[in-house]
Design an enzyme around this catalytic site. Structure first.
Site, PDB file in Angstrom:
ATOM      1  N   CYS A 284       0.802  -1.216   0.000  1.00 48.50           N
ATOM      2  CA  CYS A 284       0.000   0.000   0.000  1.00 48.50           C
ATOM      3  C   CYS A 284       0.845   1.281   0.000  1.00 48.50           C
ATOM      4  CB  CYS A 284      -1.019  -0.028   1.137  1.00 48.50           C
ATOM      5  SG  CYS A 284      -2.425   1.047   0.797  1.00 48.50           S
TER       6      CYS A 284
ATOM      7  N   HIS B 246      -3.517  -5.336   2.270  1.00 53.63           N
ATOM      8  CA  HIS B 246      -3.229  -5.550   3.688  1.00 53.63           C
ATOM      9  C   HIS B 246      -3.906  -6.850   4.093  1.00 53.63           C
ATOM     10  CE1 HIS B 246      -2.033  -1.322   4.283  1.00 53.63           C
ATOM     11  NE2 HIS B 246      -3.078  -0.990   3.562  1.00 53.63           N
TER      12      HIS B 246
HETATM   13  N1  GLN Z   1      -1.943   6.894   2.364  1.00 53.31           N
HETATM   14  C1  GLN Z   1      -2.091   6.067   1.189  1.00 53.31           C
HETATM   15  C2  GLN Z   1      -3.441   6.211   0.531  1.00 53.31           C
HETATM   16  O1  GLN Z   1      -4.399   6.563   1.177  1.00 53.31           O
HETATM   17  C3  GLN Z   1      -1.794   4.613   1.532  1.00 53.31           C
HETATM   18  C4  GLN Z   1      -2.779   4.019   2.485  1.00 53.31           C
HETATM   19  C5  GLN Z   1      -2.374   2.672   3.001  1.00 53.31           C
HETATM   20  O2  GLN Z   1      -1.198   2.348   3.132  1.00 53.31           O
HETATM   21  N2  GLN Z   1      -3.366   1.888   3.382  1.00 53.31           N
HETATM   22  O3  GLN Z   1      -3.578   6.002  -0.641  1.00 53.31           O
END
Ligand code: GLN
Length: 240
Positions: A96, A196
């Protein structure tokens, strides 16, 4: 000699939403259950990175605010090392927020965060809801198509450059951008994904595959009844 997996976790205290550090726990357990060694190191803000210091480099997801800190630091202190890591065929797994920072940039409104440019992709915030939910993809990492199931929550939409290969095809969920049906990136031994879960507890076949790649060995099976049930449950949650 008993093989030892050396893992380096990048920015573990900043890039760990949804308990992404669980991925490390799975790598450790699967090595130790087989009588193999496992060593964990970390490299964070302001610290340099020795490209030869680990067999697998790992980075989890993060909030935009933490990502902004990490993005600039990573370009300043680790970009060249990460390119050397990829060039020598060590494994890079990024989830992510970590995945987004492997690319060229992450555009958030007026602010553009730099990435390390390990893979050819760009991430942008577009008008619209965050892409949230259970997700399943089909990926072929060399031994035929397999399912990876997990959970995604990202505001950023990621677009791969021409010629860059995704990790898989979306079966359920949004994937890279909710439009093109692809998820993640896969170039050599560099893997980026939005999933995740944490990812590896729900997909232990992928954990084993990464260990095999990192150490250039073949692993025997473990008793995976519980892990298989976790995988099945993640697939059910995604509706497949
Ligand atoms: N901050 C990033 C987004 O919102 C990644 C989010 C995350 O790692 N779940 O796209």
């Amino acid at each position: 000699m008993t093989p030892t997996l050396r893992v380096c976790s990048l920015y573990p205290e900043l890039m760990n939403i949804y308990a992404d550090r669980g991925n490390i726990a799975v790598l450790r357990a699967r090595c130790e259950w087989r009588g193999m060694g496992f060593e964990l190191a970390a490299s964070s803000l302001g610290e340099t990175l020795d490209p030869d210091s680990a067999d697998l480099f790992y980075m989890g997801g993060g909030q935009d605010r933490d990502q902004a800190l990490v993005a600039r630091d990573m370009v300043d202190t680790k970009r060249d090392a990460l390119h050397a890591v990829a060039a020598r065929g060590a494994v890079v797994l990024a989830v992510c927020g970590g995945y987004q920072l492997l690319g060229h940039s992450y555009q958030m409104g007026d602010e553009e965060l730099p990435g390390v440019g390990l893979v050819d992709l760009r991430t942008v915030r577009e008008p619209g809801e965050r892409l949230i939910g259970n997700c399943a993809i089909e990926a072929d990492l060399g031994s035929g198509p397999r399912v990876i199931a997990g959970f995604e929550n990202h505001g950023g939409r990621t677009y791969l450059g021409d010629g860059e290969e995704p990790l898989g095809r979306v079966l359920k969920g949004f994937g890279n951008n909710g439009r093109d049906g692809f998820e993640g990136v896969h170039r050599g031994n560099v893997i980026g994904t939005y999933l995740h879960g944490p990812l590896l507890p729900k997909n232990v076949w992928l954990a084993d595959h990464l260990i095999e790649l990192a150490l250039d060995i073949e692993l025997g099976p473990l008793d995976d009844r519980m892990e298989d049930a976790a995988h099945a449950s993640a697939r059910r949650a995604a509706g497949i």
